[in-house]
Structures are given as structure tokens and as C-alpha cells.
Design a protein around this motif. Sequence first.
Motif, mmCIF file in Angstrom:
data_model
loop_
_atom_site.group_PDB
_atom_site.id
_atom_site.type_symbol
_atom_site.label_atom_id
_atom_site.label_comp_id
_atom_site.label_asym_id
_atom_site.label_seq_id
_atom_site.Cartn_x
_atom_site.Cartn_y
_atom_site.Cartn_z
ATOM 1 N N VAL A 79 0.838 -1.204 0.000
ATOM 2 C CA VAL A 79 0.000 0.000 0.000
ATOM 3 C C VAL A 79 0.870 1.250 0.000
ATOM 4 C CG1 VAL A 79 -1.657 1.339 1.353
ATOM 5 C CG2 VAL A 79 -1.982 -1.126 1.057
ATOM 6 N N ALA A 80 1.938 1.241 0.796
ATOM 7 C CA ALA A 80 2.846 2.383 0.826
ATOM 8 C C ALA A 80 3.453 2.646 -0.554
ATOM 9 C CB ALA A 80 3.951 2.147 1.857
ATOM 10 N N ASP A 81 3.828 1.584 -1.251
ATOM 11 C CA ASP A 81 4.380 1.747 -2.601
ATOM 12 C C ASP A 81 3.347 2.337 -3.554
ATOM 13 O OD1 ASP A 81 6.857 0.791 -1.856
ATOM 14 O OD2 ASP A 81 6.483 -1.264 -2.567
ATOM 15 N N LEU A 82 2.085 1.902 -3.458
ATOM 16 C CA LEU A 82 1.039 2.457 -4.310
ATOM 17 C C LEU A 82 0.886 3.951 -4.078
ATOM 18 C CD1 LEU A 82 -1.801 -0.247 -4.147
ATOM 19 C CD2 LEU A 82 -0.372 0.338 -6.115
ATOM 20 N N LEU A 83 0.931 4.370 -2.824
ATOM 21 C CA LEU A 83 0.734 5.786 -2.516
ATOM 22 C C LEU A 83 1.928 6.622 -2.965
ATOM 23 C CD1 LEU A 83 -0.999 5.328 0.938
ATOM 24 C CD2 LEU A 83 -2.049 6.203 -1.167
ATOM 25 N N ARG A 84 3.119 6.071 -2.835
ATOM 26 C CA ARG A 84 4.272 6.793 -3.380
ATOM 27 C C ARG A 84 4.139 6.947 -4.897
ATOM 28 N NH1 ARG A 84 6.968 3.019 0.194
ATOM 29 N NH2 ARG A 84 7.571 4.103 2.128
ATOM 30 N N VAL A 86 1.557 7.508 -6.629
ATOM 31 C CA VAL A 86 0.602 8.526 -7.075
ATOM 32 C C VAL A 86 0.985 9.906 -6.550
ATOM 33 C CG1 VAL A 86 -1.324 6.949 -7.415
ATOM 34 C CG2 VAL A 86 -0.987 7.985 -5.155
ATOM 35 N N GLY A 87 2.246 10.071 -6.186
ATOM 36 C CA GLY A 87 2.748 11.390 -5.887
ATOM 37 C C GLY A 87 2.547 11.878 -4.476
ATOM 38 N N MET A 88 2.241 10.986 -3.529
ATOM 39 C CA MET A 88 2.142 11.421 -2.143
ATOM 40 C C MET A 88 3.543 11.777 -1.633
ATOM 41 S SD MET A 88 -1.072 11.341 -1.715
ATOM 42 C CE MET A 88 -1.377 11.526 0.038
ATOM 43 N N ASP A 89 3.665 12.936 -1.004
ATOM 44 C CA ASP A 89 4.982 13.459 -0.643
ATOM 45 C C ASP A 89 5.601 12.777 0.570
ATOM 46 O OD1 ASP A 89 4.908 15.456 -2.675
ATOM 47 O OD2 ASP A 89 3.535 16.617 -1.421
ATOM 48 N N ASP A 90 4.777 12.324 1.484
ATOM 49 C CA ASP A 90 5.267 11.817 2.769
ATOM 50 C C ASP A 90 4.504 10.537 3.079
ATOM 51 O OD1 ASP A 90 6.186 11.399 5.325
ATOM 52 O OD2 ASP A 90 5.032 13.036 6.218
ATOM 53 N N VAL A 91 5.157 9.396 2.969
ATOM 54 C CA VAL A 91 4.511 8.100 3.194
ATOM 55 C C VAL A 91 5.238 7.394 4.329
ATOM 56 C CG1 VAL A 91 3.823 5.898 2.194
ATOM 57 C CG2 VAL A 91 3.872 7.948 0.753
ATOM 58 N N GLN A 92 4.467 7.002 5.359
ATOM 59 C CA GLN A 92 5.052 6.339 6.522
ATOM 60 C C GLN A 92 4.234 5.095 6.884
ATOM 61 O OE1 GLN A 92 6.211 9.139 9.844
ATOM 62 N NE2 GLN A 92 4.865 10.515 8.690
ATOM 63 N N VAL A 109 0.255 5.862 6.488
ATOM 64 C CA VAL A 109 -0.205 7.247 6.456
ATOM 65 C C VAL A 109 0.604 7.983 5.395
ATOM 66 C CG1 VAL A 109 -0.491 9.395 7.739
ATOM 67 C CG2 VAL A 109 -0.848 7.203 8.890
ATOM 68 N N ALA A 110 -0.094 8.602 4.459
ATOM 69 C CA ALA A 110 0.553 9.359 3.384
ATOM 70 C C ALA A 110 -0.068 10.744 3.323
ATOM 71 C CB ALA A 110 0.384 8.639 2.051
ATOM 72 N N ARG A 111 0.757 11.756 3.080
ATOM 73 C CA ARG A 111 0.270 13.136 3.078
ATOM 74 C C ARG A 111 0.747 13.872 1.832
ATOM 75 N NH1 ARG A 111 1.732 16.244 8.347
ATOM 76 N NH2 ARG A 111 -0.147 17.422 7.844
ATOM 77 N N ARG A 112 -0.130 14.765 1.351
ATOM 78 C CA ARG A 112 0.229 15.689 0.277
ATOM 79 C C ARG A 112 -0.459 17.005 0.572
ATOM 80 N NH1 ARG A 112 -0.781 14.766 -6.231
ATOM 81 N NH2 ARG A 112 -0.432 16.938 -6.881
ATOM 82 N N PRO A 113 0.285 18.050 0.885
ATOM 83 C CA PRO A 113 -0.359 19.312 1.234
ATOM 84 C C PRO A 113 -1.045 19.942 0.039
ATOM 85 C CG PRO A 113 2.033 19.570 1.070
ATOM 86 C CD PRO A 113 1.749 18.109 0.958
ATOM 87 N N GLY A 114 -2.068 20.740 0.327
ATOM 88 C CA GLY A 114 -2.786 21.441 -0.728
ATOM 89 C C GLY A 114 -2.356 22.884 -0.827
ATOM 90 N N GLY A 181 -5.599 19.540 0.160
ATOM 91 C CA GLY A 181 -4.633 18.714 0.854
ATOM 92 C C GLY A 181 -5.226 17.344 1.104
ATOM 93 N N VAL A 182 -4.426 16.307 0.982
ATOM 94 C CA VAL A 182 -4.922 14.937 1.158
ATOM 95 C C VAL A 182 -4.016 14.185 2.125
ATOM 96 C CG1 VAL A 182 -5.250 12.697 0.046
ATOM 97 C CG2 VAL A 182 -6.097 14.757 -1.068
ATOM 98 N N THR A 183 -4.651 13.509 3.071
ATOM 99 C CA THR A 183 -3.971 12.537 3.933
ATOM 100 C C THR A 183 -4.669 11.197 3.730
ATOM 101 O OG1 THR A 183 -3.440 14.218 5.584
ATOM 102 C CG2 THR A 183 -3.338 11.918 6.283
ATOM 103 N N VAL A 184 -3.925 10.177 3.430
ATOM 104 C CA VAL A 184 -4.482 8.824 3.282
ATOM 105 C C VAL A 184 -4.077 8.022 4.517
ATOM 106 C CG1 VAL A 184 -4.612 6.751 1.862
ATOM 107 C CG2 VAL A 184 -4.311 8.987 0.772
#
Length: 484
Positions: A79-84, A86-92, A109-114, A181-184
Motif C-alpha cells: 500500500v505504501a508503494d502504491l501511494l508513493r 501517485v505522488g504522495m509526498d510523505d509516506v510512513q 499514512v501518506a500526506r500531500r499538502p494542498g 490537501g490529502v492525507t491517506v
Amino acid sequence: MTPTEPAVPDPTEPDPTPATAHPTPTALPGTLPGTAELRRRTAGVFPGVRADLEALVRIPSVSNADFDAAHVEASAAAVADLLRGVGMDDVQVLRARRPDGREGAPAVVARRPGPAGAPTVLLYAHHDVQPPGDDAAWSTPPFEPTLVGERLHGRGAADDKAGVVAHVGALRVLADDLGVGVTVFVEGEEEVGSPTFVPFLQAHRELLAADVIVVADSSNWRIGVPGLTTSLRGLVDCTVEVAVLDHAVHSGMYGGPVLDAPTLLARLLATLHDEAGDVAVAGLVHAPDPAVDLDEDQLRADAGVLPGVRLAGTGPLTAGMWTRPAISVIGLDAPRVATASNTLTPRATAKLSVRIAPGQDPAAAMAALRAHLEGHAPFGAHVHVVEGEQGKPFRAPEDSTAMRAARWAFAEAWGTEPVDIGIGGSIPFIADLLEAYPSAAILVTGVEDPDSRAHGADESVHLGELEKVVLAEALLLARLAAER
């Protein structure tokens, strides 16, 4: 005395009665991709979304302690690889500890600020799955994704790896046009009751803070008709023991004057419902009836009700399933038939699961259940109640900005207005999210449909419906960006 008491209106909560008409926003402004463009993009990315889902289904990420935890670790990494991707900046990959100190399962948890001033949207799903059960009950191998007609079969194909890839797909569709902004947040232990959910929120409260929370772990009304879940029943459970003797005695010597514990337990359990099958526990409330109802024949077929068995309760079927209490006996401890001796059993125990209506306080429901059981002891039998789990019900505001945006997005994606539905089961962590983020708007959306068989053999997702879910989420995020 009526079987249930009407819920006392709470002025701090919205009216749970489904509305018959809802205002919807207009189309997206010209600065954002329109519905036609997002539909085209969704069709383009969907083969990849399906491949992502198939890859996740192949990972047997059962979070039950009896299964290999390495698979849950592998699922989190995937799941972490999938989120990376799609351009998520911070994946943990993160964990929290249970109250007893044990470490919880991995969450992603993945984050991309808006842009400045844009809202933040938290997208929730879970990557763990239920045990497959007996492989022989499946038409196809449970962890080998298999296309049967328009449905992809496999454990987790619907619940909830479809929710994971719906989030991934929507982010892929929007790409550089993501205006919020999106947090997954993809949990790894939902199927075992989310034991570290509250500690996780406490440890990472700022990381997960959002203005809108989208929980993709519910169902739609039926294929071709989307649903927005506006209510969830809560849960309380307990065990109740009936004792009549301090030791077993010969049934021929003492049978007659003394009734055995299983018989008296059965008599006690029978008091929980009236002759019509409605719950007969004073103090358990009900919410207003839903505006929609189910076809009885379809319900009987979906549930596998045997011919000649009458359905229980009065009123709409949806009321009995969504907005009224329900009590089920989910376990019994008494001598097994194969090993029974010819004696009067001194003690017998049942486990009760009670689904409580929106608006009901779980502690009050537990107290009402205890009072009923202790007050209906048959023949003076000793009744001992041990309280168990409690989970709060949920009901959503039906005319908030976020809900209007969701209704518009679903109507655009499906070409038909969504139905406000309830869920008879419980998602207790919704209440935990509300407590942690009281100002956030929570939207409970669906990736499943009545044929998905979540938790059962031959679990599946309808691929045409999943594509609409991806489009609807992309439209929702675009709508929220437009309204900032």
C-alpha cells in the motif's frame, strides 16, 4: 408497555430522518477538469486500478492473531508503494501500542499538502482482511483474484482493498489537478476491532487532522444506485450465566422439580423479544424509520432464509436493520450433545450481541439490558451478567457542505441520485474520529454492494461499480477544492 421507547431528540444532533430531496451544488467551475474529462481519465487509469487490486488480494493479510503477521506487513508495504506511486509526498508505515503494551498492526499514512487556504481531506480504508474460512466453500481460490462475469472474486476484493485502490485511483485521476490537501490513512487491524485505533489517534493527532474525512468501508444501495451511509447502529455485548445447582445431579433422580440451566437460560433468552419478534427490552430506543425499504424476497435470498421461516419484527425491513435495536445470541456454553451425560446441567452461559439505534447511549443500553436480564430470572435462577464491548452509533448531518458535494459527485458518477442508507452493523471508530476531530465532516461511502458477500465465501467487487466509485471520489475532491 411498548417493546422499545422512542428516542429523545438531541438538539445537538441532526435529524436522522432521511430527507426526500437535497439541494445539490452546480457543476465544477471552468478552472477545474469537468465531469467528462474526469470520466475519460478514470477510464484510462482503471485497468491499472484493477491490477493494483489484484496484487493486493494476492497478499493474505489476515490480521487475526492465529495467522502469519508477515502478510499484514507485506500488505502495508504494498500500500505504501502504491501511494508513493501517485505522488504522495510523505509516506510512513506507523504503529501504536495497545493498553497492554503489545504493538499494533502496521498502518500506512501518506500526506500531500494542498494550496494555501485549501481544505484537507482524510481518506480512510483498511488493508487487513478476514480469515478465508473453509476453502471448499469458495468457488475460486480466496487469495487468487478471479474474474467471474463482471465481478472480481477474492478475500478483500471488496472489504476493503477496493477502498484502498479507490483512493489510489482518485488521486491518479486528479494528478496535478488535486486542489485540496490529502492525507491517506490505511489501517491494518480493522478486522480485529481496531485495538490500537484510539492510541494511534492520540499519538498522531496532528498528522491525521482534516476538515473532511471520507471512510470508504461501506456499501451502496444496489448495483447502479449509489448510497451514502448516514447512520450506523452501535453495539453492546455481554455474557449472561444462568445457575440453578452447585453441581450436576442425576436427571432421573431430580428431574421434574428441578429445571436444568439450559432450559432456564432458554426461557430467559425468550423474554428478549415479543411474539412479533420485536425487541422487548425497556430502555432500548429506536430512531425514525428510513424513507426507503427493501424487497422481502430479495432480503430472504440475500440472507439465505430457509423456506417457511417468518421474518421477525414489525415495520419496514430497513427500520429493523438500521434504526431499531436488534439482539442476537451469538454463542452458547452448555454440554455438547456428543459428550452429554444424563444429568441436570447446573450452569449455562450465552453471549449476546445488541445492535443499538442511532441516538442511543451505549452505557444506557448496557444498563437496560442488564436490568432486563436480572429482572426476568426464571424460577428464581441466579443470573450473572458480565458486560463486554460498547460502541457508539453514528448519524451524519444530511445537508452539510461536504454531504452536498458528495451527493453531487455520486449523482454525476452514476447518473442517478444517491440513496441515504443506514448500516445495521457498527463501525465504532467513527465515533473515535468524531471525538478526535469534532469539527470535521465525516462521509461514509461505499465500495461494496448487496452481492459482495464481505466476510463470507466468494467475496467479490463489481468492477463497473468500482470504476464509478473512483470517479465519484475524484469528483468529490474536485468539488471540495472548488468550494474553498
